[in-house]
Design an enzyme around this catalytic site. Structure first.
Site, short mmCIF file in Angstrom:
data_model
loop_
_atom_site.label_atom_id
_atom_site.label_comp_id
_atom_site.label_asym_id
_atom_site.label_seq_id
_atom_site.Cartn_x
_atom_site.Cartn_y
_atom_site.Cartn_z
N LYS A 130 -48.57 56.99 67.50
CA LYS A 130 -47.99 55.73 68.02
C LYS A 130 -46.47 55.77 67.88
CE LYS A 130 -51.81 53.86 69.32
NZ LYS A 130 -52.12 53.89 70.74
N TYR B 95 -53.04 59.72 63.55
CA TYR B 95 -53.20 58.65 64.54
C TYR B 95 -51.95 57.76 64.56
CZ TYR B 95 -54.13 53.97 66.16
OH TYR B 95 -54.00 52.75 66.77
N ARG C 31 -54.77 40.48 57.18
CA ARG C 31 -54.42 41.03 58.49
C ARG C 31 -54.21 39.88 59.47
NH1 ARG C 31 -54.45 44.74 55.68
NH2 ARG C 31 -55.36 46.81 55.89
N SER D 40 -48.85 49.82 67.93
CA SER D 40 -49.59 49.20 66.84
C SER D 40 -48.64 48.77 65.74
CB SER D 40 -50.59 50.23 66.30
OG SER D 40 -51.07 49.83 65.06
N ASP E 225 -60.47 56.86 83.17
CA ASP E 225 -61.02 57.02 81.82
C ASP E 225 -61.82 58.31 81.82
OD1 ASP E 225 -61.69 54.49 79.54
OD2 ASP E 225 -62.57 56.49 79.29
N1 UDP Z 1 -62.55 46.17 55.58
C1 UDP Z 1 -63.52 45.96 54.60
N2 UDP Z 1 -64.76 46.50 54.79
C2 UDP Z 1 -65.08 47.24 55.90
C3 UDP Z 1 -64.10 47.43 56.90
C4 UDP Z 1 -62.83 46.90 56.70
O1 UDP Z 1 -63.24 45.32 53.59
O2 UDP Z 1 -66.23 47.71 55.99
C5 UDP Z 1 -61.19 45.59 55.40
C6 UDP Z 1 -60.12 46.66 55.32
O3 UDP Z 1 -59.96 47.08 53.98
C7 UDP Z 1 -58.90 45.89 55.84
C8 UDP Z 1 -59.49 44.89 56.83
O4 UDP Z 1 -60.89 44.81 56.52
O5 UDP Z 1 -58.29 45.19 54.80
C9 UDP Z 1 -59.31 45.32 58.27
O6 UDP Z 1 -59.79 46.65 58.40
P1 UDP Z 1 -59.91 47.36 59.81
O7 UDP Z 1 -60.39 48.76 59.55
O8 UDP Z 1 -60.72 46.52 60.72
O9 UDP Z 1 -58.42 47.35 60.37
P2 UDP Z 1 -57.06 48.00 59.78
O10 UDP Z 1 -57.33 48.63 58.46
O11 UDP Z 1 -56.66 48.97 60.81
O12 UDP Z 1 -56.11 46.86 59.66
#
Ligand code: UDP
Length: 345
Positions: free
Chosen positions: A158, A154, A236, A127, A33
């Site tokens: 992937k 990003y 999710r 991912s 790391d």
């Molecule tokens: N989310 C939210 N408020 C926050 C952070 C995330 O409502 O402060 C929501 C975001 O819109 C998504 C879900 O939580 O629908 C998961 O977001 P995260 O960033 O953890 O993961 P990713 O977007 O990569 O799936």
């Protein structure tokens, strides 16, 4: 004899939990790391949990000579789990070249060195972002669902890295790979000795929830409540990091010890989805702590809903995510409390 596994990014969130599971399954682990987004003290946590302190090399994988010195020093390395990567979507939009250099060059260096040093298999952290927003008929999404153009550098790294692995192996490189497509990893080890340490204001939902519950953040904003989902908030597939770590142990055993296709792909999730609102209410029920939250506008680039069909991993890897969501969220809270106790935040 114990097999030796190189874990890149082994002091990070998923890397540290996977190191623990590998050690507990009887593997020797060497961690590499560059500590750009993690702390050396993580090794203490791993040692407290397992009773073993893994070998550690502070090396930047973009530096091929330094990377090669690791293989020279540990000739017993048979397999690699490659976590080391930059992972902030927003930052990748600001600094695309840094993302391509970190994430793509590191993988190329490892792949080039593998045959030379007799390393047989590599597990790659991919991912569900490669699927973009799947069409309704593709939910839950399987490994054969069409990929969509990445919406950030990003995400693109992937996709590119999956392609690089495929092309290299099909050129006759003589190595094998398992690509794991993670859904949303959350939670912390039940001992609270290791967990997620976000830098600054968290982007991800769970650290934002736990920091708000702790009073570090004033209020959580739920991004959008007008989506086409039962409660209007995004969905999710939230997977417990310890369950996810165990998937890597199963994948490593398969890639090293079984006759398999040279490249295989697995979705690693729970198989079902939860809305953002459900996460907040389940957290409150599981911990008895109230979260101050409000609805706000949608976050740009957010996917409305995705969850994985993980049947392939369940049947072929013999692995299943089985930790209840309430326990997972309680583990995240326990970790946040530990950070407070230790004066970290
Ligand atoms: N989310 C939210 N408020 C926050 C952070 C995330 O409502 O402060 C929501 C975001 O819109 C998504 C879900 O939580 O629908 C998961 O977001 P995260 O960033 O953890 O993961 P990713 O977007 O990569 O799936």
């Amino acid at each position: 004899m114990k097999q030796t596994i190189l874990v890149t990014g082994g002091t990070g969130f998923i890397g540290s939990h996977t190191t623990v599971e590998l050690i507990e399954a009887g593997y020797n682990v060497v961690i590499v790391d560059n500590l750009s987004n993690s702390k050396i003290e993580v090794l203490d946590g791993i040692e407290k949990i397992t009773g073993v302190r893994p070998a550690f090399e502070q090396v930047d994988l973009r530096d091929k000579e330094a990377t090669e010195s690791v293989f020279r020093k540990y000739p017993a390395i048979e397999g690699i789990i490659h976590f080391a990567a930059s992972k902030a979507v927003g930052e990748s939009v600001q600094q695309p070249l840094m993302y391509y250099r970190n994430n793509v060059i590191s993988l190329i260096n490892l792949l080039e060195l593998m045959p030379e040093y007799g390393v047989k298999g590599i597990i790659f952290s991919s991912s569900c972002t490669v699927y973009g927003q799947p069409k309704p008929e593709h939910l839950p999404v399987t490994e054969s669902a069409p990929h969509q153009k990445a919406t950030s550098p990003y995400g693109n790294t992937k996709e590119i890295n999956e392609q690089i692995i495929y092309d290299y192996i099909h050129s006759g490189a003589g190595i094998k790979s398992i690509v794991l497509r993670y859904f949303n990893p959350i939670g912390a080890h039940p001992t609270a000795l290791i967990g997620e340490l976000p830098n600054g204001v968290p982007n991800n939902l769970i650290p934002y929830v736990t920091q708000t519950a702790m009073g570090i953040r004033e209020q959580l904003t739920i991004f959008g409540n007008d989506y086409n989902t039962p409660d209007g908030t995004c969905i999710r597939d939230y997977i417990y990091v310890v369950d996810l770590a165990k998937a890597h142990v199963a994948a490593m055993a398969r890639v090293l010890d079984k006759q398999t296709e040279p490249v295989e792909y697995f979705n690693i999730g729970t198989g079902s989805g939860n809305s953002t609102l459900e996460i907040v209410t389940t957290f409150e029920q599981a911990t008895g702590v109230k979260v101050n939250w409000k609805y706000g506008p949608r976050r740009e680039g957010d996917i409305e809903k995705i969850w994985g069909d993980c049947t392939h991993a369940n049947t072929v890897l013999g692995w299943k995510a089985d930790t209840p969501l309430a326990d997972v969220l309680a583990s995240a809270w326990k970790w946040q409390q530990k950070l407070r106790e230790d004066g970290v935040m």
